[in-house]
Design an enzyme around this catalytic site. Sequence first.
Site, PDB file in Angstrom:
ATOM      1  N   ASP A   1     -33.015 -23.484  -3.903  1.00  0.00           N
ATOM      2  CA  ASP A   1     -31.676 -23.495  -4.486  1.00  0.00           C
ATOM      3  C   ASP A   1     -31.596 -22.491  -5.651  1.00  0.00           C
ATOM      4  OD1 ASP A   1     -29.110 -24.452  -5.245  1.00  0.00           O
ATOM      5  OD2 ASP A   1     -30.025 -25.894  -6.623  1.00  0.00           O
TER       6      ASP A   1
ATOM      7  N   ASP B   1     -28.778 -22.499  -8.681  1.00  0.00           N
ATOM      8  CA  ASP B   1     -28.412 -23.052  -9.989  1.00  0.00           C
ATOM      9  C   ASP B   1     -29.294 -24.243 -10.367  1.00  0.00           C
ATOM     10  OD1 ASP B   1     -26.449 -21.173 -10.033  1.00  0.00           O
ATOM     11  OD2 ASP B   1     -24.804 -22.545  -9.599  1.00  0.00           O
TER      12      ASP B   1
ATOM     13  N   ASP C   1     -32.031 -29.243  -7.027  1.00  0.00           N
ATOM     14  CA  ASP C   1     -31.815 -30.273  -8.063  1.00  0.00           C
ATOM     15  C   ASP C   1     -30.718 -31.252  -7.661  1.00  0.00           C
ATOM     16  OD1 ASP C   1     -29.905 -28.056  -8.418  1.00  0.00           O
ATOM     17  OD2 ASP C   1     -29.152 -29.303 -10.049  1.00  0.00           O
TER      18      ASP C   1
HETATM   19 MG   LIG Z   1     -28.602 -26.499  -7.968  1.00  0.00          MG
END
Ligand SMILES: [Mg+2]
Length: 180
Positions: free
Chosen positions: A12, A14, A139
Amino acid sequence: MNGVSRKIIAVDMDEVIADALSEHLHRYNRDFGTKVTTKDLHGKWLWDYVPADHQNALMQYMLSEDFFSCLEVMPHAQRVLAKLQTRYDIFIASAAMEVPSSFNAKYRWLAEHFSFIPSSRVVFCGDKSILQADYLIDDNPRQLRLFRGEGIMFTSPANVFVTGFKRVNDWLDVEKMFLE
Ligand SMILES: [Mg+2]
């Protein structure tokens, strides 16, 4: 057999390789005269923490031309990803459809900071159920639940109480998990 048996790791952007949260907090505190820190967000997304009438401001930050170009790289992400690439096939997978106007800026940011990852290995998608990878480092619990391979939770303030996934706290943990 050259490369045939290599496992695929999707990563991922961000909060995993790009520190979007710090830039969000910086702009939010500047504009609203607050002192919100990552500690205040223990178990909460910034969107859930700020009052409802400030949410539009958060969205405007992400829509602004210079938001993604400002983002710092998460510590050790470049070194560890470059090392992982010697043993795994690495793809960057960002749910960029959440902010379609971010495509160009995200792509430029990747080219600047992760030039060793070819553009053919960058995936801008919606939900990550479409990815056919062995692992996803992310996340966002929602994306990890949708993913069909093994989800690895990258710790961020919002997800600290989420269970059910293997967890890494930083890129040094990723290095240990995949390379030791
Ligand atoms: Mg993320």
